[in-house]
Design a protein around this motif. Structure first.
Motif, PDB file in Angstrom:
ATOM      1  N   GLN A  11       1.358  -1.317   0.161  1.00 62.20           N
ATOM      2  CA  GLN A  11       0.109   0.318  -0.191  1.00 62.20           C
ATOM      3  C   GLN A  11       0.491   1.160  -0.039  1.00 62.20           C
ATOM      4  N   PRO A  12       0.917   1.531  -1.086  1.00 57.79           N
ATOM      5  CA  PRO A  12       2.186   2.480  -1.448  1.00 57.79           C
ATOM      6  C   PRO A  12       1.943   4.373  -0.461  1.00 57.79           C
ATOM      7  N   LYS A  13       0.889   4.198  -0.069  1.00 55.85           N
ATOM      8  CA  LYS A  13       0.894   5.796   0.121  1.00 55.85           C
ATOM      9  C   LYS A  13       0.011   5.699   1.615  1.00 55.85           C
ATOM     10  N   LEU A  14       0.664   4.855   2.470  1.00 53.49           N
ATOM     11  CA  LEU A  14       0.904   3.636   4.033  1.00 53.49           C
ATOM     12  C   LEU A  14       1.264   5.301   4.401  1.00 53.49           C
ATOM     13  N   PRO A  15       2.325   5.615   3.588  1.00 49.67           N
ATOM     14  CA  PRO A  15       3.505   6.358   4.567  1.00 49.67           C
ATOM     15  C   PRO A  15       2.821   8.164   4.762  1.00 49.67           C
ATOM     16  N   PHE A  17      -0.192   7.847   4.453  1.00 52.97           N
ATOM     17  CA  PHE A  17      -1.504   8.484   5.793  1.00 52.97           C
ATOM     18  C   PHE A  17      -1.118   8.103   7.248  1.00 52.97           C
ATOM     19  N   LEU A  18       0.284   6.982   7.665  1.00 49.90           N
ATOM     20  CA  LEU A  18       1.056   7.361   8.922  1.00 49.90           C
ATOM     21  C   LEU A  18       0.878   8.614   9.794  1.00 49.90           C
ATOM     22  N   CYS A  19       2.079   9.140   8.683  1.00 51.52           N
ATOM     23  CA  CYS A  19       2.444  10.808   9.040  1.00 51.52           C
ATOM     24  C   CYS A  19       0.811  11.411   9.714  1.00 51.52           C
ATOM     25  N   HIS A  20      -0.334  11.994   8.819  1.00 54.33           N
ATOM     26  CA  HIS A  20      -1.488  11.871   9.681  1.00 54.33           C
ATOM     27  C   HIS A  20      -1.775  11.786  10.672  1.00 54.33           C
ATOM     28  N   LEU A  21      -1.437  10.371  10.609  1.00 52.42           N
ATOM     29  CA  LEU A  21      -1.976  10.113  12.450  1.00 52.42           C
ATOM     30  C   LEU A  21      -1.715  10.373  13.164  1.00 52.42           C
ATOM     31  N   TYR A  22       0.150  10.830  13.078  1.00 48.80           N
ATOM     32  CA  TYR A  22       0.433  10.767  14.138  1.00 48.80           C
ATOM     33  C   TYR A  22       0.936  12.699  14.002  1.00 48.80           C
ATOM     34  N   GLN A  23       0.409  13.440  12.747  1.00 47.62           N
ATOM     35  CA  GLN A  23       0.768  14.817  12.677  1.00 47.62           C
ATOM     36  C   GLN A  23      -1.257  14.945  13.881  1.00 47.62           C
ATOM     37  N   ARG A  24      -2.133  14.543  13.608  1.00 46.87           N
ATOM     38  CA  ARG A  24      -3.308  14.005  14.481  1.00 46.87           C
ATOM     39  C   ARG A  24      -3.017  14.030  16.411  1.00 46.87           C
ATOM     40  N   LEU A  25      -2.426  12.944  16.124  1.00 45.35           N
ATOM     41  CA  LEU A  25      -2.107  12.556  17.643  1.00 45.35           C
ATOM     42  C   LEU A  25      -1.472  13.242  18.141  1.00 45.35           C
ATOM     43  N   ASN A  26      -0.071  13.616  17.560  1.00 45.52           N
ATOM     44  CA  ASN A  26       0.412  15.308  18.462  1.00 45.52           C
ATOM     45  C   ASN A  26      -0.434  16.554  18.862  1.00 45.52           C
ATOM     46  N   LEU A  27      -1.885  17.112  17.463  1.00 45.56           N
ATOM     47  CA  LEU A  27      -2.466  18.036  17.788  1.00 45.56           C
ATOM     48  C   LEU A  27      -3.195  17.508  18.890  1.00 45.56           C
ATOM     49  N   LYS A  28      -3.288  16.264  19.833  1.00 50.31           N
ATOM     50  CA  LYS A  28      -4.395  15.941  20.524  1.00 50.31           C
ATOM     51  C   LYS A  28      -5.816  15.578  19.768  1.00 50.31           C
ATOM     52  N   ARG A  29      -5.715  15.639  18.739  1.00 52.20           N
ATOM     53  CA  ARG A  29      -7.039  15.219  17.548  1.00 52.20           C
ATOM     54  C   ARG A  29      -7.078  13.800  16.923  1.00 52.20           C
ATOM     55  N   LEU A  30      -6.512  12.866  17.439  1.00 50.13           N
ATOM     56  CA  LEU A  30      -6.513  11.520  17.533  1.00 50.13           C
ATOM     57  C   LEU A  30      -7.455  10.972  18.252  1.00 50.13           C
ATOM     58  N   ASN A  31      -8.674  10.228  18.231  1.00 49.70           N
ATOM     59  CA  ASN A  31      -9.126   9.134  19.602  1.00 49.70           C
ATOM     60  C   ASN A  31      -9.249   8.025  18.278  1.00 49.70           C
ATOM     61  N   ASN A 321       9.201  10.231   9.835  1.00 49.69           N
ATOM     62  CA  ASN A 321       9.668  11.083   8.642  1.00 49.69           C
ATOM     63  C   ASN A 321      11.141  10.671   8.312  1.00 49.69           C
ATOM     64  N   ARG A 322      11.978   9.735   9.321  1.00 44.69           N
ATOM     65  CA  ARG A 322      12.692   9.169   9.126  1.00 44.69           C
ATOM     66  C   ARG A 322      12.895   8.719   7.854  1.00 44.69           C
ATOM     67  N   VAL A 323      12.495   7.760   8.056  1.00 44.36           N
ATOM     68  CA  VAL A 323      12.834   6.752   7.065  1.00 44.36           C
ATOM     69  C   VAL A 323      11.279   6.794   5.854  1.00 44.36           C
ATOM     70  N   TRP A 324      10.384   7.869   6.052  1.00 48.59           N
ATOM     71  CA  TRP A 324       9.832   7.940   4.669  1.00 48.59           C
ATOM     72  C   TRP A 324      10.306   9.477   4.623  1.00 48.59           C
ATOM     73  N   PRO A 325      11.097  10.517   4.179  1.00 55.07           N
ATOM     74  CA  PRO A 325      11.075  11.448   4.173  1.00 55.07           C
ATOM     75  C   PRO A 325      10.426  12.380   3.240  1.00 55.07           C
ATOM     76  N   LYS A 326       9.068  13.459   3.447  1.00 55.93           N
ATOM     77  CA  LYS A 326       8.840  14.006   2.552  1.00 55.93           C
ATOM     78  C   LYS A 326       8.055  13.615   2.183  1.00 55.93           C
ATOM     79  N   PRO A 327       6.216  13.825   3.886  1.00 56.70           N
ATOM     80  CA  PRO A 327       4.795  12.052   3.023  1.00 56.70           C
ATOM     81  C   PRO A 327       3.879  13.324   1.574  1.00 56.70           C
ATOM     82  N   SER A 328       4.019  14.366   1.722  1.00 59.48           N
ATOM     83  CA  SER A 328       3.242  15.609   1.192  1.00 59.48           C
ATOM     84  C   SER A 328       1.667  14.730   1.754  1.00 59.48           C
TER      85      SER A 328
END
Length: 330
Positions: A11-15, A17-31, A321-328
């Motif tokens: 699933q090539p778009k997985l990076p 998706f993961l970056c968006h999830l962790y972005q929301r996690l850091n913003l306290k917007r992930l449940n 971000n280190r493993v898959w840089p600049k994930p758009s």
């Protein structure tokens, strides 16, 4: 990381998706929204397995249950049939309230026995044997809310045991409830059991209602205060939900996803679709499911094995971000 890289190849778009999830996690917007799948690896049966256990010691019911299932009756309806047989074993008396209390206590005890029949008594053993419960526990302690559709308290028990053993907090404190928490508290994870809870340790307080049968679902819909529905609706609209252990069989969950799609079309949620192995589901079937869930529910489907879920839940945004840089991310 090698395990998760196999998932990226699938699933090539997985990076992204993961970056968006962790972005929301850091913003306290992930449940988190957890379902029966997270408990199966701990020895808890799925819904049909639970029904089979409830009917196992009553041979006529066991045979009839199979025929009812073959006829296409829903699990809730099958639960209603089992409950009706259970209730009929308690004859009418002049003490109606005592009879009702006896039935409800016995019914809860029967479900409790069926749920935990094969679950180890020590929660540390459960965490050790489960492929990703430890990582899910740690992730849950980083989010403000876990909406749990299960009756078991295995996740909260794992969190409570970790909190008890640590000298310095490594995550949020925890609160368990079967009522919607109307406010978030800093550094607190609330685990909200929407269908009720039957704790593994029987001395712990259980919810007054267990939403298991056809009529209990109907009653819950009828008596649910507006605040309950509004609370969950706002959660889905204002936050990003990560669904783990769900098959999208729950009609209320699908309703909230659909409402979010209609009221907030730019807001997307995520669902982990568990697969046994790489060969478990073809590429064309994965594409069908992905596109249908996205169109129907604004739901991004991520296909992962148990080991991939373990590794994904244990990552942080810096590692991604280190493993898959600049994930758009958009």
């Amino acid at each position: 990381m090698d395990v998760l890289k196999k998932a990226v190849a699938r699933q090539p778009k997985l990076p992204r998706f993961l970056c968006h999830l962790y972005q929301r996690l850091n913003l306290k917007r992930l449940n988190l929204v957890t379902g029966a799948g997270i408990s199966v690896d701990a020895g808890v049966p799925n819904w049909h397995g639970l029904l089979d256990r409830l009917a196992a010691d009553k041979s006529p019911l066991k045979a009839d249950l199979g025929k009812h299932r073959d006829a296409g009756l829903s699990p809730e309806y099958l639960g209603q049939i089992i409950y009706h047989r259970f209730r009929s074993r308690h004859p009418e008396t002049e003490h109606a309230e005592l009879r009702v209390a006896t039935i409800e206590h016995g019914w809860g005890a029967a479900i409790h026995k069926a749920i935990y029949k094969k679950v180890p008594s020590n929660i540390n053993e459960v965490v050790k044997a489960h492929p990703y419960l430890g990582e899910l526990r740690d992730l849950a302690r980083k989010v403000p809310l876990v909406i749990n559709f299960n009756f078991d308290d295995i996740l909260s028990d794992a969190i409570g045991e970790q909190i008890k053993r640590e000298s310095n907090p490594s995550g949020n404190a925890m609160s368990v409830t079967w009522q919607p928490p109307l406010t978030d508290r800093p550094d607190l994870t609330t685990i909200y059991h929407v269908n009720g809870i039957l704790p593994r340790i029987s001395l712990r307080k259980r919810s007054p209602h267990i939403i298991f049968t056809e009529d209990s679902f109907a009653n819950a819909q009828a008596r649910a205060p507006g605040t309950n529905a509004e609370y969950l609706f706002l959660r889905f609209v204002q936050n990003t939900m990560l669904l783990i252990g769900h098959s999208l069989a729950d009609s209320s969950l699908k309703n909230y996803l659909r409402l979010n799609r209609d009221k907030s079309p730019a807001n997307h949620h995520y669902m982990i679709f568990w697969i046994r192995s790489e060969r478990d589901i073809s590429k064309s079937r994965r594409q069908d499911i992905f596109e249908a869930n996205l169109e129907l529910y604004n739901l991004v489907t991520i296909f992962l094995t148990s080991s991939e879920i373990e590794e994904g839940a244990g990552l942080d945004k810096v590692t991604v971000n280190r493993v898959w840089p600049k994930p758009s991310i958009h």
